[in-house]
Design a protein around this motif. Structure first.
Motif, PDB file in Angstrom:
ATOM      1  N   GLU A  41      -3.106  -3.527  11.238  1.00 18.20           N
ATOM      2  CA  GLU A  41      -4.378  -2.573  12.081  1.00 18.20           C
ATOM      3  C   GLU A  41      -5.238  -1.592  10.823  1.00 18.20           C
ATOM      4  OE1 GLU A  41      -3.609  -3.212  16.353  1.00 18.20           O
ATOM      5  OE2 GLU A  41      -2.467  -1.498  15.639  1.00 18.20           O
ATOM      6  N   LEU A  42      -4.403  -0.499  10.892  1.00 18.38           N
ATOM      7  CA  LEU A  42      -4.972   0.059   9.953  1.00 18.38           C
ATOM      8  C   LEU A  42      -5.352   0.021   8.602  1.00 18.38           C
ATOM      9  CD1 LEU A  42      -2.931   3.364   9.911  1.00 18.38           C
ATOM     10  CD2 LEU A  42      -5.266   3.211  11.415  1.00 18.38           C
ATOM     11  N   ARG A  43      -4.632  -0.981   7.556  1.00 17.89           N
ATOM     12  CA  ARG A  43      -5.501  -1.671   6.663  1.00 17.89           C
ATOM     13  C   ARG A  43      -6.766  -1.897   7.057  1.00 17.89           C
ATOM     14  NH1 ARG A  43       0.219  -2.176   5.359  1.00 17.89           N
ATOM     15  NH2 ARG A  43       0.145  -4.041   6.145  1.00 17.89           N
ATOM     16  N   ARG A  44      -6.422  -3.366   7.474  1.00 21.20           N
ATOM     17  CA  ARG A  44      -7.294  -4.137   8.265  1.00 21.20           C
ATOM     18  C   ARG A  44      -9.359  -3.581   8.460  1.00 21.20           C
ATOM     19  NH1 ARG A  44      -8.140  -8.272   5.638  1.00 21.20           N
ATOM     20  NH2 ARG A  44      -9.380  -8.930   6.902  1.00 21.20           N
ATOM     21  N   GLY A  45      -8.247  -2.491   9.227  1.00 16.99           N
ATOM     22  CA  GLY A  45     -10.121  -1.702   9.685  1.00 16.99           C
ATOM     23  C   GLY A  45     -10.387  -0.796   8.666  1.00 16.99           C
ATOM     24  N   PHE A  46      -9.271  -0.793   7.413  1.00 12.99           N
ATOM     25  CA  PHE A  46      -9.793   0.481   6.601  1.00 12.99           C
ATOM     26  C   PHE A  46     -10.871  -0.350   5.847  1.00 12.99           C
ATOM     27  CE2 PHE A  46      -9.816   0.546   1.716  1.00 12.99           C
ATOM     28  CZ  PHE A  46     -10.456   1.861   1.721  1.00 12.99           C
ATOM     29  N   LYS A  47     -10.250  -1.708   5.630  1.00 10.51           N
ATOM     30  CA  LYS A  47     -11.565  -2.398   4.623  1.00 10.51           C
ATOM     31  C   LYS A  47     -12.528  -3.599   5.627  1.00 10.51           C
ATOM     32  CE  LYS A  47      -7.721  -4.560   2.145  1.00 10.51           C
ATOM     33  NZ  LYS A  47      -6.532  -6.586   1.708  1.00 10.51           N
ATOM     34  N   ALA A  48     -12.165  -3.171   6.959  1.00  6.98           N
ATOM     35  CA  ALA A  48     -13.099  -3.656   7.547  1.00  6.98           C
ATOM     36  C   ALA A  48     -14.362  -2.074   7.602  1.00  6.98           C
ATOM     37  CB  ALA A  48     -13.505  -4.373   9.311  1.00  6.98           C
ATOM     38  N   GLY A  49     -14.315  -1.085   7.782  1.00 13.07           N
ATOM     39  CA  GLY A  49     -15.281   0.194   7.179  1.00 13.07           C
ATOM     40  C   GLY A  49     -15.290   1.234   8.854  1.00 13.07           C
ATOM     41  N   ILE A  50     -13.793   0.519   9.472  1.00 14.44           N
ATOM     42  CA  ILE A  50     -13.925   1.079  10.968  1.00 14.44           C
ATOM     43  C   ILE A  50     -13.213   2.392  10.914  1.00 14.44           C
ATOM     44  CG2 ILE A  50     -12.191   1.386  12.968  1.00 14.44           C
ATOM     45  CD1 ILE A  50     -13.062  -2.109  12.865  1.00 14.44           C
ATOM     46  N   TYR A  51     -12.020   2.311   9.883  1.00 15.04           N
ATOM     47  CA  TYR A  51     -11.188   3.304   9.962  1.00 15.04           C
ATOM     48  C   TYR A  51     -11.265   4.294   8.597  1.00 15.04           C
ATOM     49  CZ  TYR A  51      -9.187   1.764  13.535  1.00 15.04           C
ATOM     50  OH  TYR A  51      -8.279   0.872  15.334  1.00 15.04           O
ATOM     51  N   PRO A  52     -11.107   5.733   8.304  1.00 11.96           N
ATOM     52  CA  PRO A  52     -11.943   5.497   7.013  1.00 11.96           C
ATOM     53  C   PRO A  52     -10.410   6.337   6.037  1.00 11.96           C
ATOM     54  CG  PRO A  52     -12.012   8.183   8.860  1.00 11.96           C
ATOM     55  CD  PRO A  52     -11.683   6.530   9.389  1.00 11.96           C
ATOM     56  N   ALA A  53     -10.529   6.146   4.791  1.00 15.40           N
ATOM     57  CA  ALA A  53      -9.150   6.597   4.471  1.00 15.40           C
ATOM     58  C   ALA A  53      -9.240   7.112   2.510  1.00 15.40           C
ATOM     59  CB  ALA A  53      -8.291   5.257   4.710  1.00 15.40           C
ATOM     60  N   LEU A  54      -8.442   6.957   1.710  1.00 21.53           N
ATOM     61  CA  LEU A  54      -8.782   7.244   1.060  1.00 21.53           C
ATOM     62  C   LEU A  54      -8.439   6.625  -0.245  1.00 21.53           C
ATOM     63  CD1 LEU A  54      -8.501  11.337   0.045  1.00 21.53           C
ATOM     64  CD2 LEU A  54     -10.713  10.037   0.391  1.00 21.53           C
ATOM     65  N   GLU A  55      -8.445   5.907  -0.404  1.00 20.67           N
ATOM     66  CA  GLU A  55      -8.027   5.240  -1.689  1.00 20.67           C
ATOM     67  C   GLU A  55      -7.092   5.380  -3.186  1.00 20.67           C
ATOM     68  OE1 GLU A  55      -8.307   0.497  -2.109  1.00 20.67           O
ATOM     69  OE2 GLU A  55     -10.192   1.490  -2.218  1.00 20.67           O
ATOM     70  N   ILE A  56      -6.009   5.294  -2.864  1.00 19.21           N
ATOM     71  CA  ILE A  56      -5.706   5.918  -4.728  1.00 19.21           C
ATOM     72  C   ILE A  56      -4.459   5.331  -5.281  1.00 19.21           C
ATOM     73  CG2 ILE A  56      -3.524   8.331  -5.260  1.00 19.21           C
ATOM     74  CD1 ILE A  56      -4.117   9.485  -1.904  1.00 19.21           C
ATOM     75  N   GLY A  57      -4.593   5.533  -6.350  1.00 20.10           N
ATOM     76  CA  GLY A  57      -4.318   4.730  -7.977  1.00 20.10           C
ATOM     77  C   GLY A  57      -5.089   3.760  -7.992  1.00 20.10           C
ATOM     78  N   ALA A  58      -4.252   2.565  -8.753  1.00 17.90           N
ATOM     79  CA  ALA A  58      -5.579   1.897  -9.520  1.00 17.90           C
ATOM     80  C   ALA A  58      -4.595   0.339  -9.640  1.00 17.90           C
ATOM     81  CB  ALA A  58      -6.447   2.245 -10.829  1.00 17.90           C
ATOM     82  N   GLY A  59      -5.270  -0.930  -8.993  1.00 14.99           N
ATOM     83  CA  GLY A  59      -4.599  -2.142  -9.425  1.00 14.99           C
ATOM     84  C   GLY A  59      -3.937  -2.393  -8.285  1.00 14.99           C
ATOM     85  N   ASP A  60      -2.720  -2.854  -8.811  1.00 14.77           N
ATOM     86  CA  ASP A  60      -1.262  -3.403  -7.537  1.00 14.77           C
ATOM     87  C   ASP A  60      -0.902  -1.766  -6.905  1.00 14.77           C
ATOM     88  OD1 ASP A  60      -1.598  -5.390  -8.020  1.00 14.77           O
ATOM     89  OD2 ASP A  60      -0.382  -5.988  -9.343  1.00 14.77           O
ATOM     90  N   LYS A  61      -1.005  -0.533  -8.179  1.00 16.75           N
ATOM     91  CA  LYS A  61      -0.364   0.452  -7.340  1.00 16.75           C
ATOM     92  C   LYS A  61      -1.411   1.728  -5.847  1.00 16.75           C
ATOM     93  CE  LYS A  61       2.614   0.412 -10.205  1.00 16.75           C
ATOM     94  NZ  LYS A  61       4.141   0.414  -9.933  1.00 16.75           N
ATOM     95  N   LYS A  62      -2.291   0.275  -5.935  1.00 16.43           N
ATOM     96  CA  LYS A  62      -3.587   1.315  -4.524  1.00 16.43           C
ATOM     97  C   LYS A  62      -2.490   2.091  -3.416  1.00 16.43           C
ATOM     98  CE  LYS A  62      -7.912  -0.789  -6.413  1.00 16.43           C
ATOM     99  NZ  LYS A  62      -8.305  -1.650  -5.613  1.00 16.43           N
TER     100      LYS A  62
END
Length: 84
Positions: A41-62
């Motif tokens: 739910e948190l990941r989907r909410g982040f992708k939908a712009g509902i929940y704020p988060a910091l994306e750390i890393g690059a590529g598959d290591k995000k």
């Protein structure tokens, strides 16, 4: 008078930045456990712009990192918008 107002604004900004630096960042699993949501739910909410988060890393290591105070505000906004 204007100088005093500018100095007060600078102090407030400095205090806000200091508070942000002290805020602990949570992993997705920690945030999910804290707020009773699933990690999905948190990941989907982040992708939908509902929940704020910091994306750390690059590529598959995000990874996502969450500030508890900002996430709580977003969750409360979501709950407030629902007709329960």
């Amino acid at each position: 008078m204007i100088q005093e107002a500018k100095q007060a604004d600078r102090r407030e900004l400095g205090a806000a930045l200091a508070e942000a630096r002290r805020a602990k960042l949570l992993s997705t699993d920690e945030a999910a456990a804290m707020f009773g949501l699933s990690a999905w739910e948190l990941r989907r909410g982040f992708k939908a712009g509902i929940y704020p988060a910091l994306e750390i890393g690059a590529g598959d290591k995000k990874r996502l990192r969450w500030r508890a105070d900002l996430l709580e505000e977003a969750i409360l906004r979501q709950i407030g918008g629902m007709n329960v």
